[in-house]
Design an enzyme around this catalytic site. Structure first.
Site, short mmCIF file in Angstrom:
data_model
loop_
_atom_site.label_atom_id
_atom_site.label_comp_id
_atom_site.label_asym_id
_atom_site.label_seq_id
_atom_site.Cartn_x
_atom_site.Cartn_y
_atom_site.Cartn_z
N GLY A 30 11.14 -4.59 -9.55
CA GLY A 30 11.37 -3.47 -8.64
C GLY A 30 11.61 -2.17 -9.37
O GLY A 30 11.41 -2.06 -10.58
N HIS A 33 7.10 2.18 -10.80
CA HIS A 33 6.59 3.48 -11.25
C HIS A 33 5.10 3.36 -11.53
O HIS A 33 4.47 2.33 -11.23
CB HIS A 33 7.36 3.96 -12.48
CG HIS A 33 7.47 2.95 -13.57
ND1 HIS A 33 6.38 2.51 -14.30
CD2 HIS A 33 8.54 2.26 -14.07
CE1 HIS A 33 6.76 1.63 -15.19
NE2 HIS A 33 8.06 1.45 -15.07
N HIS A 36 3.64 0.20 -13.22
CA HIS A 36 3.42 -0.95 -12.33
C HIS A 36 2.16 -0.75 -11.50
O HIS A 36 1.37 -1.69 -11.31
CB HIS A 36 4.62 -1.14 -11.40
CG HIS A 36 5.90 -1.46 -12.10
ND1 HIS A 36 6.89 -0.52 -12.29
CD2 HIS A 36 6.36 -2.61 -12.66
CE1 HIS A 36 7.90 -1.07 -12.92
NE2 HIS A 36 7.61 -2.34 -13.16
N GLN A 60 17.85 -12.44 -17.63
CA GLN A 60 17.31 -11.70 -18.78
C GLN A 60 18.16 -10.49 -19.14
O GLN A 60 17.82 -9.74 -20.06
CB GLN A 60 15.87 -11.28 -18.52
CG GLN A 60 15.66 -10.22 -17.46
CD GLN A 60 14.19 -10.04 -17.13
OE1 GLN A 60 13.56 -10.92 -16.55
NE2 GLN A 60 13.63 -8.90 -17.51
N GLN A 152 7.29 -8.89 -25.38
CA GLN A 152 7.28 -9.77 -24.20
C GLN A 152 5.86 -10.27 -23.92
O GLN A 152 5.65 -11.46 -23.64
CB GLN A 152 7.82 -9.01 -23.00
CG GLN A 152 7.64 -9.72 -21.66
CD GLN A 152 8.13 -8.88 -20.51
OE1 GLN A 152 9.34 -8.80 -20.29
NE2 GLN A 152 7.24 -8.23 -19.77
N VAL A 175 1.54 3.26 -19.71
CA VAL A 175 1.37 4.51 -18.96
C VAL A 175 2.48 5.46 -19.38
O VAL A 175 3.66 5.08 -19.41
CB VAL A 175 1.40 4.26 -17.44
CG1 VAL A 175 1.32 5.59 -16.68
CG2 VAL A 175 0.25 3.34 -17.04
N CYS A 183 6.55 5.41 -19.30
CA CYS A 183 7.12 5.21 -17.97
C CYS A 183 8.06 4.00 -18.02
O CYS A 183 7.71 2.95 -18.55
CB CYS A 183 6.03 4.97 -16.94
SG CYS A 183 5.04 6.43 -16.56
N SER A 184 9.23 4.15 -17.45
CA SER A 184 10.23 3.09 -17.44
C SER A 184 11.17 3.30 -16.27
O SER A 184 11.49 4.44 -15.92
CB SER A 184 11.03 3.09 -18.75
OG SER A 184 12.14 2.23 -18.67
#
Length: 252
Positions: A30, A33, A36, A60, A152, A175, A183-184
């Site tokens: 969720g 941004h 995703h 995690q 990951q 991105v 983007c995060s």
């Protein structure tokens, strides 16, 4: 877009889909941004259907405060999914996902101990375990992951290969915002002044200089450098600006 709040409903529906149809899958926690959105669009171009999931995975997070403060923006997330080609979204709850109480875990003992694994003990166990569970629920043809979380990505590729899972793992380019900052979801938590520092981090990190010189420049800005390392032809970094932790990597 069809939404499933109950795993049994999803499992029943999944069993009705023809095996001749391809499913693309992009799992998320969720607070979505543009990064995703790029995964959803890539999937929708290559598959009959695109599936996503919204689940803030507690296993995690090695820092309970991070889990507690992770933004929950379900309505906005569902809207972004709808606008970017997602056909089905699964919203499971923790009790459904961890019926075993997290007694069973997926663990990798080499790459998972380096960089993020070293600084966030147990993090990748949680990641690999939830991804394995979701793969078994969705049974995707292809699964999409961003290169921003490159370590990951490598671990998921390795897990799929080692456990003979018939899933194609697709990597999608990081991105970035106009400043070059990746983007995060964590970017939303930066104050305006921290945001300026984060933009400088992105610029300095991408300079053609040694890791030691980059670390020195970042620390001069008041940035805490957890690590800057080179691995398999890429440069990786994790830094903290205030209490906000940011990661990035790029091909050398």
């Amino acid at each position: 877009m069809q939404i499933f709040h109950n795993l049994n409903e999803w499992i029943h529906f999944r069993n009705t889909l023809s095996p001749d149809l391809s499913l693309g899958f992009a799992p998320t926690m969720g607070n979505l941004h543009a990064g995703h959105a790029s995964l959803f669009l890539a999937s929708s171009k290559e598959n009959h259907y695109t599936v996503s999931s919204l689940f803030v995975n507690p296993t995690q997070f090695n820092n309970p405060d991070d889990y507690k403060h992770y933004p929950r923006t379900v309505d906005a997330d569902l809207e972004l999914m709808t606008q970017n080609g997602v056909d089905f979204c699964i919203l499971p709850n923790e009790n459904e996902i961890y019926t075993d109480g997290y007694a069973y875990q997926v663990q990798e003992n080499r790459l998972g101990q380096l960089m993020e694994g070293k600084h966030r003990p147990g993090h990748f166990n949680g990641v690999l375990t939830i991804v394995m569970k979701l793969f078994n629920l969705v049974k995707p043809t292809r699964a999409y992951f961003g290169e921003k979380d490159y370590q990951q990505l490598l671990l998921i590729q390795g897990m799929v290969k080692a456990l003979f899972m018939d899933i194609e793992i697709k990597s999608c380019p990081t991105v970035r915002e106009k400043s070059g900052l990746a983007c995060s979801s964590r970017n939303n938590r930066l104050t305006p002044s921290q945001r300026e520092i984060a933009d400088e981090f992105a610029k300095i990190f991408h300079q053609n200089k040694s890791s030691a010189m980059i670390s020195k420049e970042l620390e001069a800005l008041g940035i805490t450098v957890e690590y800057i390392e080179e691995f398999q032809g890429r440069r990786f970094a994790a830094v903290k600006i205030g209490d906000i932790r940011l990661i990035d990597n790029y091909l050398l």
